[in-house]
Design a protein around this motif. Sequence first.
Motif, mmCIF file in Angstrom:
data_model
loop_
_atom_site.group_PDB
_atom_site.id
_atom_site.type_symbol
_atom_site.label_atom_id
_atom_site.label_comp_id
_atom_site.label_asym_id
_atom_site.label_seq_id
_atom_site.Cartn_x
_atom_site.Cartn_y
_atom_site.Cartn_z
ATOM 1 N N LYS A 48 7.678 -44.884 38.755
ATOM 2 C CA LYS A 48 7.995 -45.855 39.810
ATOM 3 C C LYS A 48 6.758 -46.114 40.662
ATOM 4 O O LYS A 48 6.589 -47.193 41.234
ATOM 5 C CB LYS A 48 9.144 -45.335 40.666
ATOM 6 C CG LYS A 48 10.491 -45.327 39.963
ATOM 7 C CD LYS A 48 11.597 -44.881 40.900
ATOM 8 C CE LYS A 48 12.950 -44.908 40.202
ATOM 9 N NZ LYS A 48 14.051 -44.473 41.106
ATOM 10 N N CYS A 78 7.217 -38.942 40.514
ATOM 11 C CA CYS A 78 6.916 -40.294 40.029
ATOM 12 C C CYS A 78 5.731 -40.279 39.053
ATOM 13 O O CYS A 78 5.767 -40.943 38.021
ATOM 14 C CB CYS A 78 6.620 -41.222 41.200
ATOM 15 S SG CYS A 78 8.018 -41.457 42.326
ATOM 16 N N ALA A 80 2.513 -49.031 43.443
ATOM 17 C CA ALA A 80 3.971 -48.922 43.526
ATOM 18 C C ALA A 80 4.608 -50.009 42.671
ATOM 19 O O ALA A 80 4.449 -51.193 42.945
ATOM 20 C CB ALA A 80 4.428 -49.044 44.979
ATOM 21 N N ARG A 81 5.321 -49.596 41.643
ATOM 22 C CA ARG A 81 6.018 -50.552 40.795
ATOM 23 C C ARG A 81 7.407 -50.867 41.340
ATOM 24 O O ARG A 81 7.979 -51.911 41.040
ATOM 25 C CB ARG A 81 6.133 -50.004 39.379
ATOM 26 C CG ARG A 81 4.786 -49.861 38.679
ATOM 27 C CD ARG A 81 4.932 -49.262 37.308
ATOM 28 N NE ARG A 81 3.695 -49.348 36.547
ATOM 29 C CZ ARG A 81 3.552 -48.866 35.326
ATOM 30 N NH1 ARG A 81 4.565 -48.255 34.729
ATOM 31 N NH2 ARG A 81 2.401 -48.984 34.701
ATOM 32 N N GLU A 82 7.947 -49.930 42.122
ATOM 33 C CA GLU A 82 9.222 -50.125 42.804
ATOM 34 C C GLU A 82 9.072 -49.638 44.242
ATOM 35 O O GLU A 82 8.112 -48.922 44.567
ATOM 36 C CB GLU A 82 10.347 -49.351 42.106
ATOM 37 C CG GLU A 82 10.587 -49.755 40.664
ATOM 38 C CD GLU A 82 11.726 -48.983 40.021
ATOM 39 O OE1 GLU A 82 12.584 -48.455 40.776
ATOM 40 O OE2 GLU A 82 11.755 -48.897 38.783
ATOM 41 N N ARG A 83 10.014 -49.990 45.101
ATOM 42 C CA ARG A 83 9.952 -49.525 46.483
ATOM 43 C C ARG A 83 10.247 -48.030 46.520
ATOM 44 O O ARG A 83 11.213 -47.552 45.932
ATOM 45 C CB ARG A 83 10.953 -50.268 47.361
ATOM 46 C CG ARG A 83 10.842 -49.908 48.846
ATOM 47 C CD ARG A 83 11.860 -50.654 49.684
ATOM 48 N NE ARG A 83 11.633 -50.434 51.100
ATOM 49 C CZ ARG A 83 12.085 -49.383 51.778
ATOM 50 N NH1 ARG A 83 12.803 -48.443 51.150
ATOM 51 N NH2 ARG A 83 11.834 -49.240 53.070
ATOM 52 N N ILE A 84 9.405 -47.292 47.242
ATOM 53 C CA ILE A 84 9.581 -45.857 47.414
ATOM 54 C C ILE A 84 9.751 -45.598 48.907
ATOM 55 O O ILE A 84 8.835 -45.816 49.691
ATOM 56 C CB ILE A 84 8.372 -45.073 46.863
ATOM 57 C CG1 ILE A 84 8.150 -45.416 45.394
ATOM 58 C CG2 ILE A 84 8.570 -43.578 47.064
ATOM 59 C CD1 ILE A 84 9.287 -45.020 44.487
ATOM 60 N N SER A 85 10.933 -45.138 49.294
ATOM 61 C CA SER A 85 11.228 -44.991 50.722
ATOM 62 C C SER A 85 10.587 -43.756 51.341
ATOM 63 O O SER A 85 10.173 -43.771 52.493
ATOM 64 C CB SER A 85 12.742 -44.957 50.937
ATOM 65 O OG SER A 85 13.324 -43.883 50.222
ATOM 66 N N GLU A 87 8.925 -38.768 45.160
ATOM 67 C CA GLU A 87 9.807 -39.468 46.089
ATOM 68 C C GLU A 87 10.888 -38.513 46.559
ATOM 69 O O GLU A 87 11.540 -37.861 45.748
ATOM 70 C CB GLU A 87 10.457 -40.674 45.422
ATOM 71 C CG GLU A 87 11.407 -41.452 46.341
ATOM 72 C CD GLU A 87 12.033 -42.652 45.666
ATOM 73 O OE1 GLU A 87 12.551 -43.535 46.388
ATOM 74 O OE2 GLU A 87 11.997 -42.718 44.422
ATOM 75 N N ASN A 108 8.494 -40.621 36.405
ATOM 76 C CA ASN A 108 9.276 -41.819 36.112
ATOM 77 C C ASN A 108 8.481 -43.117 36.262
ATOM 78 O O ASN A 108 8.977 -44.187 35.964
ATOM 79 C CB ASN A 108 10.531 -41.863 36.986
ATOM 80 C CG ASN A 108 10.230 -41.889 38.479
ATOM 81 O OD1 ASN A 108 9.141 -42.280 38.908
ATOM 82 N ND2 ASN A 108 11.194 -41.454 39.286
ATOM 83 N N ALA A 116 7.110 -52.463 46.659
ATOM 84 C CA ALA A 116 6.958 -52.768 45.236
ATOM 85 C C ALA A 116 5.837 -53.788 45.020
ATOM 86 O O ALA A 116 5.753 -54.794 45.736
ATOM 87 C CB ALA A 116 8.266 -53.298 44.666
#
Length: 231
Positions: free
Chosen positions: A87, A195, A119-124, A186, A85, A157
Amino acid sequence: SGTVIFVSHDTTAVTELCSRVLWIESGRVKMDGEPKLVVEKYLEHMYGEGSRTEKELLETSSISGNNYNLNNFTPVTNDIRQFGNRKVVIESVRLFSPGGSNGVVYSGKKCEISLILHARERISKPIVGYTVKDRLGREIFGDNTALINYPLSPLAAGKRYLITFKLDAWPNLVEGDYAISVAVAEGTMEDHVQCHWLHDVFIVKSIPVRSLPSVIFSILNTEVTFSSMDS
């Protein structure tokens, strides 16, 4: 002189045993072809829900502001088979082994597999790993941060990260070419979303430290004892 039909969801067994693979879904043939390629597409289908199907040009960059050794990293390009994806994307990769060069690794030598992540988005709950396969696509060995109980901190991110797997000794594999795939996901081992998964990002030639019998690998550090039982 006949044909054996083997039905299984075990992709490793299918790759090892079959010369041709039919991927059947809902009673219809979804793909028919070489085991390695069909298995790769099957994994993309199983783990890549929500993946972007269009080709993306992944920008190449370095991690600035830190004293990291970023020599000899190879940027990831679109000619590498990949899914996820996006992310998080794997921007660059590196395989380093003392004494090795030009895609050659020696059994018994230390080895490092490094990835630069963006990281394009936050990954917890990120999970990063690698798999080593032989020329037939059989998985020989591999690892990831969840399996070795090395939980990673959440990825923020817009930030880039460097992760390195340090192997004490490259296994004593039978001489030949091996492919290394890498991935970032993720979630947890039981429930995760891919991802970015890169198939065969490295092709390396493994040189054994000693000859092997008709097996894939042997144990390097083996202690042998021998004594007479007659007094």
